[in-house]
Design a protein around this motif. Structure first.
Motif, PDB file in Angstrom:
ATOM      1  N   UNK A 126      -2.749 -15.176   5.179  1.00  0.00           N
ATOM      2  CA  UNK A 126      -1.761 -13.946   5.533  1.00  0.00           C
ATOM      3  C   UNK A 126      -2.168 -13.029   4.155  1.00  0.00           C
ATOM      4  N   UNK A 127      -1.384 -11.870   3.972  1.00  0.00           N
ATOM      5  CA  UNK A 127      -1.619 -10.906   3.116  1.00  0.00           C
ATOM      6  C   UNK A 127      -1.112 -11.164   1.646  1.00  0.00           C
ATOM      7  N   UNK A 128      -1.637 -10.956   0.654  1.00  0.00           N
ATOM      8  CA  UNK A 128      -1.307 -10.691  -0.717  1.00  0.00           C
ATOM      9  C   UNK A 128      -0.945  -9.478  -1.197  1.00  0.00           C
ATOM     10  N   UNK A 129       0.450  -9.277  -1.835  1.00  0.00           N
ATOM     11  CA  UNK A 129       0.650  -8.090  -2.317  1.00  0.00           C
ATOM     12  C   UNK A 129       1.036  -8.496  -3.934  1.00  0.00           C
ATOM     13  N   UNK A 185       1.336   3.295  -2.781  1.00  0.00           N
ATOM     14  CA  UNK A 185       0.676   2.119  -3.510  1.00  0.00           C
ATOM     15  C   UNK A 185       1.326   1.246  -4.259  1.00  0.00           C
ATOM     16  N   UNK A 186       2.544   1.743  -4.448  1.00  0.00           N
ATOM     17  CA  UNK A 186       3.597   0.811  -5.403  1.00  0.00           C
ATOM     18  C   UNK A 186       4.928   0.902  -4.832  1.00  0.00           C
ATOM     19  N   UNK A 187       5.780  -0.172  -4.970  1.00  0.00           N
ATOM     20  CA  UNK A 187       6.962   0.075  -4.382  1.00  0.00           C
ATOM     21  C   UNK A 187       7.801   1.027  -5.458  1.00  0.00           C
ATOM     22  N   UNK A 197      10.053  -7.602  -2.831  1.00  0.00           N
ATOM     23  CA  UNK A 197       8.918  -6.498  -2.595  1.00  0.00           C
ATOM     24  C   UNK A 197       7.754  -6.858  -1.599  1.00  0.00           C
ATOM     25  N   UNK A 198       7.363  -8.293  -1.740  1.00  0.00           N
ATOM     26  CA  UNK A 198       6.500  -8.777  -0.832  1.00  0.00           C
ATOM     27  C   UNK A 198       7.039  -8.387   0.520  1.00  0.00           C
ATOM     28  N   UNK A 199       8.265  -8.698   0.927  1.00  0.00           N
ATOM     29  CA  UNK A 199       8.778  -8.582   2.500  1.00  0.00           C
ATOM     30  C   UNK A 199       8.646  -7.125   2.724  1.00  0.00           C
ATOM     31  N   UNK A 200       9.187  -6.120   1.979  1.00  0.00           N
ATOM     32  CA  UNK A 200       9.093  -4.783   2.080  1.00  0.00           C
ATOM     33  C   UNK A 200       7.796  -4.383   2.381  1.00  0.00           C
ATOM     34  N   UNK A 201       6.793  -4.993   1.533  1.00  0.00           N
ATOM     35  CA  UNK A 201       5.331  -4.479   1.799  1.00  0.00           C
ATOM     36  C   UNK A 201       4.594  -4.905   3.146  1.00  0.00           C
ATOM     37  N   UNK A 202       5.093  -6.289   3.432  1.00  0.00           N
ATOM     38  CA  UNK A 202       4.690  -6.840   4.584  1.00  0.00           C
ATOM     39  C   UNK A 202       5.127  -5.818   5.812  1.00  0.00           C
ATOM     40  N   UNK A 203       6.369  -5.808   5.970  1.00  0.00           N
ATOM     41  CA  UNK A 203       7.059  -4.874   7.007  1.00  0.00           C
ATOM     42  C   UNK A 203       6.261  -3.479   7.093  1.00  0.00           C
ATOM     43  N   UNK A 204       6.220  -3.008   5.953  1.00  0.00           N
ATOM     44  CA  UNK A 204       5.563  -1.509   5.964  1.00  0.00           C
ATOM     45  C   UNK A 204       4.231  -1.531   6.455  1.00  0.00           C
ATOM     46  N   UNK A 205       3.261  -2.766   6.360  1.00  0.00           N
ATOM     47  CA  UNK A 205       1.982  -2.950   6.699  1.00  0.00           C
ATOM     48  C   UNK A 205       1.821  -3.172   8.273  1.00  0.00           C
ATOM     49  N   UNK A 206       3.114  -3.570   8.772  1.00  0.00           N
ATOM     50  CA  UNK A 206       3.173  -3.802  10.149  1.00  0.00           C
ATOM     51  C   UNK A 206       3.643  -2.345  10.948  1.00  0.00           C
ATOM     52  N   UNK A 207       3.808  -1.509  10.015  1.00  0.00           N
ATOM     53  CA  UNK A 207       4.292  -0.179  10.798  1.00  0.00           C
ATOM     54  C   UNK A 207       5.911  -0.132  10.856  1.00  0.00           C
ATOM     55  N   UNK A 208       6.361  -1.100  10.101  1.00  0.00           N
ATOM     56  CA  UNK A 208       7.860  -0.931  10.396  1.00  0.00           C
ATOM     57  C   UNK A 208       8.695  -0.208   9.133  1.00  0.00           C
ATOM     58  N   UNK A 209       7.600   0.481   8.440  1.00  0.00           N
ATOM     59  CA  UNK A 209       8.218   1.179   7.176  1.00  0.00           C
ATOM     60  C   UNK A 209       7.600   2.664   7.309  1.00  0.00           C
ATOM     61  N   UNK A 210       7.667   3.193   6.129  1.00  0.00           N
ATOM     62  CA  UNK A 210       7.234   4.460   6.138  1.00  0.00           C
ATOM     63  C   UNK A 210       5.766   4.288   5.888  1.00  0.00           C
ATOM     64  N   UNK A 211       5.289   3.783   4.710  1.00  0.00           N
ATOM     65  CA  UNK A 211       4.081   3.635   4.326  1.00  0.00           C
ATOM     66  C   UNK A 211       3.611   2.169   3.715  1.00  0.00           C
ATOM     67  N   UNK A 212       2.608   1.657   4.058  1.00  0.00           N
ATOM     68  CA  UNK A 212       2.302   0.452   3.309  1.00  0.00           C
ATOM     69  C   UNK A 212       2.395   0.636   1.807  1.00  0.00           C
ATOM     70  N   UNK A 213       2.876  -0.405   1.010  1.00  0.00           N
ATOM     71  CA  UNK A 213       3.104  -0.331  -0.465  1.00  0.00           C
ATOM     72  C   UNK A 213       1.560  -0.956  -1.078  1.00  0.00           C
TER      73      UNK A 213
END
Length: 321
Positions: free
Chosen positions: A105-108, A156-158, A305-321
């Motif tokens: 799984x991804x690491x943030x 790049x960051x939250x 922050x991990x959950x938000x980053x994960x959701x953005x990486x899936x395209x469910x947010x604005x940009x991947x953190x």
């Protein structure tokens, strides 16, 4: 149920947290043990202490849990600046990398300070501030700062975090622990010093030195020592210490809102869990305080922050953190 795992290994506490997809969060954390009379740990000792504690905390966190980990987040450094580094965070980062690699799984990675801010926003249900500019106080044993926090447009960051005011010498948490030491309290001294201060019926004049928006606290330690040597009661010395920190935070708040009006103010960090300071600030400002469990060192904010980053990486947010 899917969940995001957060790990934070600060210089004071080993912390783990799970944020489920239903929005519930579970924490397991344990303070690092400090020998009687000491005012903290050397970094090599802190690293070793985290290594001893982290495995057991993760076992407790997952006991009875059938959650599928979708991402792992860790606090890898103290603050969001290029020169920010402390070896103690390597303990959590190493375990986080291992867990993420084994699970595929991804690491943030985030800063400890960003985790504090996120925990406060999550627990007080101020989620809209993740997308807005606001002011955040981070007051603990390792920092006493007021921050201008903005969304990071680079993704790049939250957060994009800028220090706008701080203590120029002693941190508030250091002042509490040093005062606690001269009163014979164990480390960390925050809860015990607060209870002592509540018993005091005496108030001393408090004057905090300011240089622009910044404050200075080292003189308060000397005043506390003098009060005790002059025969003042321990409860009254404790109250003077807490009142001095309250005046410093109050003064910094007054100065920053004059320069940055109209922003919401969020308070986090272990010192801001003090009820005496909180009650005073809340009477005068439209302030947001996390409860002590989310204000002190914790991995809850890292999991958020991990959950938000994960959701953005899936395209469910604005940009991947």
């Amino acid at each position: 149920m899917k969940a995001s795992l957060g790990i934070d290994t600060s210089n004071y506490t080993t912390s783990t947290a799970l944020l489920g997809e239903d929005g519930t969060i579970q924490q397991c954390k344990k303070q690092l043990q400090v020998a009687s009379g000491d005012l903290g740990l050397r970094q090599n000792d802190a690293v070793f202490a985290h290594v001893k504690q982290l495995g057991g905390l993760l076992e407790n966190l997952f006991e009875g849990n059938e959650k599928l980990i979708c991402a792992v987040g860790c606090a890898s450094y103290p603050r969001d600046s290029e020169d920010s580094y402390m070896p103690c965070f390597l303990s959590g980062k190493m375990v986080s990398q291992s867990v993420a690699a084994v699970l595929g799984v991804p690491l943030f990675e985030f800063s400890h300070q960003a985790g504090h801010i996120a925990a406060a926003l999550f627990e007080t249900k101020q989620n809209e501030l993740f997308e807005r500019e606001f002011l955040a106080f981070h007051v603990s044993g390792g920092t006493t700062q007021c921050l201008l926090v903005q969304p990071d447009e680079t993704g790049k960051k939250p957060f994009k975090i800028a220090v706008i005011a701080e203590s120029l010498d002693l941190y508030a948490g250091q002042l509490i622990d040093r005062t606690g030491a001269i009163l014979g309290l164990s480390f960390p001294s925050g809860p015990a010093l607060e209870e002592l201060a509540k018993e005091s019926g005496k108030r001393f004049p408090v004057k905090i030195a300011f240089k622009g928006l910044d404050c200075c606290l080292s003189g308060v330690e000397n005043q506390c020592r003098k009060l005790l040597s002059d025969g003042e009661e321990s409860v009254d010395v404790a109250r003077f210490c807490i009142d001095s920190i309250e005046r410093a935070v109050f003064g910094m708040t007054m100065r920053v809102i004059k320069k940055y009006p109209g922003r919401r103010i969020v308070y986090s960090g272990g010192v801001m869990g003090n009820s005496i300071i909180r009650d005073s600030i809340e009477k005068h400002f439209d302030a947001v305080f996390a409860s002590p469990g989310f204000s002190s060192d914790n991995a809850a904010g890292i999991a958020v922050l991990c959950e938000k980053s994960y959701q953005k990486s899936l395209g469910k947010g604005k940009n991947p953190i």
